[in-house]
Scaffold this active site. Structure first.
Site, PDB file in Angstrom:
ATOM      1  N   GLU A   1       0.793  -1.231   0.000  1.00 17.36           N
ATOM      2  CA  GLU A   1       0.000   0.000   0.000  1.00 17.36           C
ATOM      3  C   GLU A   1       0.824   1.281   0.000  1.00 17.36           C
ATOM      4  OE1 GLU A   1      -2.739  -0.498   3.286  1.00 17.36           O
ATOM      5  OE2 GLU A   1      -3.304  -2.487   2.621  1.00 17.36           O
TER       6      GLU A   1
ATOM      7  N   GLU B   1      -6.126 -10.831  -0.952  1.00 21.80           N
ATOM      8  CA  GLU B   1      -6.892 -10.643   0.296  1.00 21.80           C
ATOM      9  C   GLU B   1      -8.400 -10.616   0.010  1.00 21.80           C
ATOM     10  OE1 GLU B   1      -5.437  -7.202   2.372  1.00 21.80           O
ATOM     11  OE2 GLU B   1      -3.348  -7.715   2.060  1.00 21.80           O
TER      12      GLU B   1
HETATM   13  O1  G3I Z   1      -3.031  -7.925  19.043  1.00 21.53           O
HETATM   14  C1  G3I Z   1      -3.768  -6.836  19.611  1.00 21.53           C
HETATM   15  C2  G3I Z   1      -4.357  -7.250  20.952  1.00 21.53           C
HETATM   16  O2  G3I Z   1      -3.311  -7.524  21.856  1.00 21.53           O
HETATM   17  C3  G3I Z   1      -5.249  -6.125  21.475  1.00 21.53           C
HETATM   18  O3  G3I Z   1      -5.858  -6.525  22.678  1.00 21.53           O
HETATM   19  C4  G3I Z   1      -6.313  -5.804  20.422  1.00 21.53           C
HETATM   20  C5  G3I Z   1      -7.256  -4.715  20.877  1.00 21.53           C
HETATM   21  O4  G3I Z   1      -6.758  -3.461  20.482  1.00 21.53           O
HETATM   22  O5  G3I Z   1      -5.669  -5.384  19.215  1.00 21.53           O
HETATM   23  C6  G3I Z   1      -4.882  -6.448  18.678  1.00 21.53           C
HETATM   24  O6  G3I Z   1      -4.255  -6.003  17.478  1.00 21.53           O
HETATM   25  C7  G3I Z   1      -5.171  -5.884  16.400  1.00 21.53           C
HETATM   26  C8  G3I Z   1      -4.658  -6.768  15.242  1.00 21.53           C
HETATM   27  O7  G3I Z   1      -5.492  -6.582  14.096  1.00 21.53           O
HETATM   28  C9  G3I Z   1      -4.619  -8.248  15.631  1.00 21.53           C
HETATM   29  O8  G3I Z   1      -5.909  -8.676  15.898  1.00 21.53           O
HETATM   30  C10 G3I Z   1      -5.181  -4.417  15.949  1.00 21.53           C
HETATM   31  O9  G3I Z   1      -5.780  -3.637  16.973  1.00 21.53           O
HETATM   32  C11 G3I Z   1      -5.993  -4.280  14.675  1.00 21.53           C
HETATM   33  O10 G3I Z   1      -5.862  -2.953  14.159  1.00 21.53           O
HETATM   34  C12 G3I Z   1      -5.435  -5.241  13.609  1.00 21.53           C
HETATM   35  O11 G3I Z   1      -6.255  -5.117  12.464  1.00 21.53           O
HETATM   36  C13 G3I Z   1      -5.675  -5.726  11.299  1.00 21.53           C
HETATM   37  C14 G3I Z   1      -5.399  -4.627  10.280  1.00 21.53           C
HETATM   38  O12 G3I Z   1      -4.881  -5.213   9.071  1.00 21.53           O
HETATM   39  C15 G3I Z   1      -4.389  -3.670  10.856  1.00 21.53           C
HETATM   40  O13 G3I Z   1      -3.998  -2.791   9.952  1.00 21.53           O
HETATM   41  C16 G3I Z   1      -6.672  -6.715  10.736  1.00 21.53           C
HETATM   42  O14 G3I Z   1      -6.826  -7.802  11.635  1.00 21.53           O
HETATM   43  C17 G3I Z   1      -6.178  -7.237   9.388  1.00 21.53           C
HETATM   44  O15 G3I Z   1      -7.197  -8.030   8.757  1.00 21.53           O
HETATM   45  C18 G3I Z   1      -5.857  -6.071   8.456  1.00 21.53           C
HETATM   46  O16 G3I Z   1      -5.330  -6.608   7.264  1.00 21.53           O
HETATM   47  C19 G3I Z   1      -4.929  -5.620   6.276  1.00 21.53           C
HETATM   48  C20 G3I Z   1      -3.722  -6.185   5.559  1.00 21.53           C
HETATM   49  O17 G3I Z   1      -2.688  -6.439   6.487  1.00 21.53           O
HETATM   50  C21 G3I Z   1      -3.271  -5.230   4.467  1.00 21.53           C
HETATM   51  N1  G3I Z   1      -4.380  -4.971   3.521  1.00 21.53           N
HETATM   52  C22 G3I Z   1      -5.580  -4.434   4.168  1.00 21.53           C
HETATM   53  C23 G3I Z   1      -6.065  -5.407   5.246  1.00 21.53           C
HETATM   54  C24 G3I Z   1      -7.311  -4.871   5.890  1.00 21.53           C
HETATM   55  O18 G3I Z   1      -7.023  -3.666   6.575  1.00 21.53           O
END
Ligand code: G3I
Length: 375
Positions: free
Chosen positions: A143, A250
């Site tokens: 990205e 994805e």
């Molecule tokens: O691991 C922490 C946990 O310890 C904490 O308690 C919890 C509550 O805040 O957060 C957890 O981390 C989260 C992480 O996912 C793991 O679950 C983050 O807050 C959350 O922001 C993160 O979201 C991910 C996102 O990327 C972050 O940018 C999504 O799961 C994931 O599906 C998404 O995937 C991205 C690709 O990497 C790139 N392309 C777009 C796609 C969708 O955004």
């Protein structure tokens, strides 16, 4: 022929598509911590390419300089290798989920270009080097293209710290650490003309510099209502016309009302009942509509199977999809092939039923000259 009465080779997605392209999925943090065995089982049965949804991002692998957490990534490799699946590394260089230490001193002062570049190169050498020969494909840069009209590259911390060269240097570092790995530029909305044309220009610049970029990853965060199949087809053709391989990295198809198209996780909207209409169950009519949409998209992919190497879904089942929290926190979406009870949905059966397309001769690529490269 009922699902279970089919020959074993057609019980599973990976077998049905084995001569076409890899069929992948993303494994969540919970899966890789052994807290969601249902997803892991479905993944090992149906998919032959595994991506870590979060566990291999810089913030989770190296939260501070020299502090590595390999456990979840190691489990991804073990799970993949135990069922003959390919592993996809996601992702080395991104503006999200990347600790500030890559770009700043402990007191918050910006690092100079050499120091930031060295941090990127050192991270890539450590991560790609550890999995050399085992992780077959890497989302090297994720990205980097701007969503804003008139702006080529996203003004990310990497661009600010290193300049545009950060992209080429990331691919060079990954190739140096594993010359056999397939190196991917990954992004969302690059099937849409604006970001598509910017991506084409970026890929052309990299290829002209003989940077080792091998494929474009079209993320495929799509919806019942968008994008048009013609836009997806045009993007596949144009990226392939550069001699690059195409990966769908994805894939999910949201069914909820949408006012935002894309995956920029900074974009948020407000939860209202009309924006979250299926809190209890997905209506059969909507499930069928989603099945038809997946079928149309896969028929397109099958026509371009000579240039598409992989189609990966962004998650195993509806319950763990990021779309339950994006762009509105706390919704109930149904974007994937398996439901919250790990059961195949109509969309799954639609994809398993594409036998008549399996033998379909693939569409010869047109001689479409990518005029956008002129600029
Ligand atoms: O691991 C922490 C946990 O310890 C904490 O308690 C919890 C509550 O805040 O957060 C957890 O981390 C989260 C992480 O996912 C793991 O679950 C983050 O807050 C959350 O922001 C993160 O979201 C991910 C996102 O990327 C972050 O940018 C999504 O799961 C994931 O599906 C998404 O995937 C991205 C690709 O990497 C790139 N392309 C777009 C796609 C969708 O955004």
């Amino acid at each position: 022929m009922s699902f279970l009465s089919q020959p074993p080779s057609l019980h599973y997605l990976r077998d049905a598509y084995q001569s076409k392209f890899l069929i992948g999925t993303a494994l969540s943090v919970r899966s890789l911590r052994g807290e969601d065995e249902g997803s892991t089982t479905v993944a090992q049965n149906h998919f032959n390419a595994f991506t870590a949804e979060n566990s291999m991002k810089p913030a989770l692998l190296q939260p501070s300089p020299g502090e590595f957490h390999w456990e979840e990534a190691d489990r991804l490799l073990d799970l993949a290798e135990s069922c003959g699946a390919v592993t996809v590394g996601h992702t080395l260089v991104w503006h999200e989920q990347t600790p500030r230490w890559f770009f700043e001193t402990p007191n918050g002062a910006p690092l100079n270009r050499e120091a930031a570049l060295n941090n990127m190169q050192t991270h890539i050498a450590a991560v790609v080097g550890r999995y050399r020969g085992r992780v077959k494909q890497w989302d090297v840069v994720n990205e980097a293209i701007s969503d804003e009209q008139g702006e080529e590259l996203r003004p990310s911390p990497w661009l600010q710290a290193v300049g545009e060269e950060f992209i080429a240097e990331a691919f060079r570092a990954a190739h140096k650490a594993d010359p056999e790995a397939v190196l991917i530029y990954n992004d969302y909305n690059i099937e849409l003309s604006g970001k598509r044309d910017k991506t084409l220009r970026l890929m052309k610049r990299l290829l002209d510099q003989e940077v080792p970029v091998h494929a474009v990853g079209i993320q495929g965060h799509w919806h019942l209502d968008y994008p048009a199949l013609e836009e997806i087809e045009c993007a596949i053709e144009l990226f392939a016309s550069l001699g690059l391989r195409v990966m769908i990295t994805e894939l999910d198809i949201g069914v909820l009302p949408a006012q935002y198209q894309g995956a920029n996780i900074q974009s948020r909207q407000t939860l209202t009942p009309e924006m979250n209409p299926y809190t209890e169950v997905l209506p059969e009519a909507v499930a069928q509509q989603q099945a038809e949409r997946y079928e149309q998209i896969f028929q397109l992919f099958l026509r371009y199977q000579t240039v598409i190497d992989r189609v990966s879904f962004w998650g195993v089942h509806d319950g763990i999809s990021w779309l339950n929290h994006f762009p509105i926190w706390g919704r109930t979406d149904y974007p994937l092939l398996f439901d919250r009870a790990y059961q195949p949905k109509p969309a799954f059966h639609a994809l398993m039923g594409l036998e008549d397309s399996f033998s379909h001769s693939s569409t010869p690529l047109t001689t479409m000259a990518p005029t956008v490269l002129a600029t």
